[in-house]
Design an enzyme around this catalytic site. Structure first.
Site, PDB file in Angstrom:
ATOM      1  CD  GLN A 135       3.107  -8.390   4.340  1.00 45.00           C
ATOM      2  OE1 GLN A 135       3.676  -9.261   5.128  1.00 45.00           O
ATOM      3  NE2 GLN A 135       3.870  -7.762   3.399  1.00 45.00           N
ATOM      4  CG  LEU A 136      -0.071  -0.855   6.316  1.00 43.46           C
ATOM      5  CD1 LEU A 136       0.405  -1.008   7.765  1.00 43.46           C
ATOM      6  CD2 LEU A 136       0.463   0.274   5.352  1.00 43.46           C
TER       7      LEU A 136
ATOM      8  CE1 TYR B 115       1.029  -5.979 -10.617  1.00 42.97           C
ATOM      9  CE2 TYR B 115       3.078  -5.479  -9.642  1.00 42.97           C
ATOM     10  CZ  TYR B 115       2.145  -6.425 -10.638  1.00 42.97           C
ATOM     11  OH  TYR B 115       2.690  -7.447 -11.503  1.00 42.97           O
ATOM     12  CB  THR B 116       3.495  -5.652  -3.006  1.00 45.68           C
ATOM     13  OG1 THR B 116       2.510  -6.629  -2.846  1.00 45.68           O
ATOM     14  CG2 THR B 116       2.840  -4.394  -2.236  1.00 45.68           C
TER      15      THR B 116
ATOM     16  CG  ASP C  11      13.392  -0.273   0.716  1.00 41.56           C
ATOM     17  OD1 ASP C  11      12.204  -0.610   0.201  1.00 41.56           O
ATOM     18  OD2 ASP C  11      14.267  -1.256   1.095  1.00 41.56           O
TER      19      ASP C  11
ATOM     20  CE1 TYR D 240       5.832  -2.122  -4.986  1.00 42.04           C
ATOM     21  CE2 TYR D 240       8.285  -1.779  -4.361  1.00 42.04           C
ATOM     22  CZ  TYR D 240       6.923  -1.823  -3.889  1.00 42.04           C
ATOM     23  OH  TYR D 240       6.512  -1.606  -2.582  1.00 42.04           O
TER      24      TYR D 240
ATOM     25  CE  LYS E  50       4.640   2.201  -3.135  1.00 38.91           C
ATOM     26  NZ  LYS E  50       3.174   2.066  -2.618  1.00 38.91           N
TER      27      LYS E  50
HETATM   28  N1  NAP Z   1       5.659  -5.667   1.211  1.00 40.56           N
HETATM   29  C1  NAP Z   1       6.978  -4.936   1.334  1.00 40.56           C
HETATM   30  O1  NAP Z   1       7.976  -5.848   1.453  1.00 40.56           O
HETATM   31  C2  NAP Z   1       7.019  -3.588   1.265  1.00 40.56           C
HETATM   32  C3  NAP Z   1       8.352  -2.993   1.217  1.00 40.56           C
HETATM   33  C4  NAP Z   1       8.300  -1.414   0.870  1.00 40.56           C
HETATM   34  C5  NAP Z   1       7.041  -0.556   0.738  1.00 40.56           C
HETATM   35  N2  NAP Z   1       5.892  -1.301   0.781  1.00 40.56           N
HETATM   36  C6  NAP Z   1       4.746  -0.735   0.730  1.00 40.56           C
HETATM   37  O2  NAP Z   1       3.937  -0.862   1.849  1.00 40.56           O
HETATM   38  C7  NAP Z   1       2.531  -0.626   1.508  1.00 40.56           C
HETATM   39  C8  NAP Z   1       1.910  -1.907   2.015  1.00 40.56           C
HETATM   40  O3  NAP Z   1       2.345  -2.967   1.437  1.00 40.56           O
HETATM   41  P1  NAP Z   1       1.711  -4.658   1.956  1.00 40.56           P
HETATM   42  O4  NAP Z   1       3.001  -5.354   2.132  1.00 40.56           O
HETATM   43  O5  NAP Z   1       0.730  -4.495   3.170  1.00 40.56           O
HETATM   44  O6  NAP Z   1       1.014  -4.749   0.536  1.00 40.56           O
HETATM   45  P2  NAP Z   1       0.080  -6.345   0.331  1.00 40.56           P
HETATM   46  O7  NAP Z   1       0.163  -7.190   1.304  1.00 40.56           O
HETATM   47  O8  NAP Z   1       0.604  -6.604  -0.945  1.00 40.56           O
HETATM   48  O9  NAP Z   1      -1.339  -5.720   0.170  1.00 40.56           O
HETATM   49  C9  NAP Z   1      -1.758  -4.578  -0.615  1.00 40.56           C
HETATM   50  C10 NAP Z   1      -3.263  -4.893  -0.777  1.00 40.56           C
HETATM   51  O10 NAP Z   1      -3.626  -3.762  -2.044  1.00 40.56           O
HETATM   52  C11 NAP Z   1      -4.527  -4.476  -2.793  1.00 40.56           C
HETATM   53  N3  NAP Z   1      -4.796  -3.961  -4.192  1.00 40.56           N
HETATM   54  C12 NAP Z   1      -3.989  -4.224  -5.182  1.00 40.56           C
HETATM   55  N4  NAP Z   1      -4.412  -3.351  -6.155  1.00 40.56           N
HETATM   56  C13 NAP Z   1      -5.328  -2.873  -5.753  1.00 40.56           C
HETATM   57  C14 NAP Z   1      -6.230  -1.648  -6.301  1.00 40.56           C
HETATM   58  N5  NAP Z   1      -6.141  -1.462  -7.642  1.00 40.56           N
HETATM   59  N6  NAP Z   1      -7.060  -1.212  -5.529  1.00 40.56           N
HETATM   60  C15 NAP Z   1      -7.309  -1.206  -3.995  1.00 40.56           C
HETATM   61  N7  NAP Z   1      -6.641  -2.290  -3.654  1.00 40.56           N
HETATM   62  C16 NAP Z   1      -5.522  -3.215  -4.298  1.00 40.56           C
HETATM   63  C17 NAP Z   1      -4.037  -6.157  -2.695  1.00 40.56           C
HETATM   64  O11 NAP Z   1      -5.092  -6.785  -3.423  1.00 40.56           O
HETATM   65  P3  NAP Z   1      -4.512  -8.341  -3.816  1.00 40.56           P
HETATM   66  O12 NAP Z   1      -3.669  -9.001  -3.034  1.00 40.56           O
HETATM   67  O13 NAP Z   1      -5.880  -8.816  -4.395  1.00 40.56           O
HETATM   68  O14 NAP Z   1      -3.410  -7.842  -5.332  1.00 40.56           O
HETATM   69  C18 NAP Z   1      -3.741  -6.328  -1.324  1.00 40.56           C
HETATM   70  O15 NAP Z   1      -4.890  -6.464  -0.590  1.00 40.56           O
HETATM   71  C19 NAP Z   1       2.148  -0.578   0.018  1.00 40.56           C
HETATM   72  O16 NAP Z   1       2.202   0.618  -0.413  1.00 40.56           O
HETATM   73  C20 NAP Z   1       3.735  -1.240  -0.427  1.00 40.56           C
HETATM   74  O17 NAP Z   1       4.202  -0.623  -1.759  1.00 40.56           O
HETATM   75  C21 NAP Z   1       5.783  -2.899   1.022  1.00 40.56           C
END
Ligand code: NAP
Length: 296
Positions: free
Chosen positions: A13-14, A65-66, A106, A129, A133
């Site tokens: 997403q990001l 890993y989300t 958070d 998770y 983190k």
């Molecule tokens: N989503 C939320 O609600 C939320 C809330 C708080 C904080 N965050 C943080 O915000 C950041 C962005 O989140 P997001 O929602 O954009 O996450 P996302 O949509 O799940 O995207 C994460 C990306 O990382 C890839 N990935 C997974 N394992 C990997 C690895 N070993 N090496 C390289 N790439 C890898 C995933 O691939 P696959 O899809 O193939 O696994 C996916 O493309 C993250 O740090 C997350 O922890 C997210």
């Protein structure tokens, strides 16, 4: 001269929101986009080779890993990506003198008090998770203290999988939905977070921990109701669906979640700029989805 950015997790997403914005200013940034297939951040050799090959000025780590519930049964994978991954990036960033911008959550807080969480409040994750983190944050503080770590929450975007898109699908296929009302946080659009990350590229003076969410607070139930109302107005929801408020106890999940995870974002607003109310951001995102439906 344009800054060279190495983006990890570029298909998430990001990552996708960052790519969309950089594509509009190609002269400002040279972006090297990678996801799992090109650069597995859990693999230290791959990370080191990537830094040697690309020599980036800045690394933005959007990889993670989300899968919060799945992490309870896959702790090794969660820790490999969310703890070892940032550690590998921090070591490489430090030795190659690259700026590291990393995203945390958070869910490092236990959610058991009802005032917005401040940056230095005690951390105590209540699920795997969150633990993984937090371990990632701590590894970065150890190996690359000048890195910027932005904790965010409840992220959604027109890209990828998220609560908003899941709710729209369910609202269109069911007459009734149960949504939790006793977990409070702040829905956050990945687009504005992407802008904060990009503005941090040119501001190396901002280091250490920051909190970023959109403005306002909501329960998942409030969020679902806003999706329903705005989604219906925009023609994305075309079904009548009753939304019932339920408690966390009524909806057991493998991972526990914090009851109150609103974060105090004052410092980030001061250093990086304004935040829109989550409802306004949601409206903007739903308009983007509507536009995609029109164009499809
Ligand atoms: N989503 C939320 O609600 C939320 C809330 C708080 C904080 N965050 C943080 O915000 C950041 C962005 O989140 P997001 O929602 O954009 O996450 P996302 O949509 O799940 O995207 C994460 C990306 O990382 C890839 N990935 C997974 N394992 C990997 C690895 N070993 N090496 C390289 N790439 C890898 C995933 O691939 P696959 O899809 O193939 O696994 C996916 O493309 C993250 O740090 C997350 O922890 C997210």
């Amino acid at each position: 001269m344009s800054k060279r950015i190495l983006l990890t997790g570029a298909k998430g997403q990001l990552g996708s929101e960052i790519r969309q914005r950089v594509a509009m200013m190609p002269l400002v940034y040279e972006l090297i986009s990678t996801d799992m297939d090109e650069l597995n951040i859990a693999d230290q050799d791959q990370v080191e080779r990537a830094l040697q090959a690309y020599q980036p000025d800045v690394i933005i780590n959007a990889a993670a890993y989300t899968a919060v519930d799945k992490a309870e049964s896959e702790p090794d994978i969660a820790f490999a990506v969310n703890a070892k991954g940032p550690e590998n990036l921090a070591i490489a960033a430090s030795s190659h003198k690259a700026r590291l911008i990393h995203i945390s959550t958070d869910y490092v807080f236990n959610g058991r008090h009802y005032e917005p969480w401040k940056i230095n409040d005690p951390v105590e994750p209540i699920n795997i998770y969150g633990e993984s983190k937090l371990a990632g944050e701590q590894a970065i503080q150890r190996h690359c203290p000048e890195a910027l770590v932005i904790r965010t929450a409840w992220v959604y975007s027109k890209y990828g999988h998220n609560f908003v898109k899941t709710m729209i699908n369910l609202m269109n296929s069911r007459d009734e939905l149960n949504v939790i009302y006793d977990q409070i946080g702040t829905p956050t659009h990945a687009g504005r977070l992407a802008e904060i990350c990009l503005s941090a590229v040119d501001q190396p003076q901002f280091q250490g921990l920051y909190h970023w969410t959109d403005a306002g607070v909501a329960s998942w139930y409030d969020f679902a109701n806003a999706i329903y109302t705005l989604g219906s107005q925009l023609g994305l929801v075309h079904n009548t669906c009753q939304i019932n408020a339920i408690t966390t106890a009524d909806y057991p999940t493998p991972a526990q979640r914090p009851n109150f995870s609103v974060m105090d974002c004052q410092q980030t607003r001061k250093d990086f700029g304004f935040a829109r109310h989550w409802r306004e951001q949601l409206h903007m995102m739903l308009q983007e989805l509507q536009q995609e439906e029109v164009n499809a």
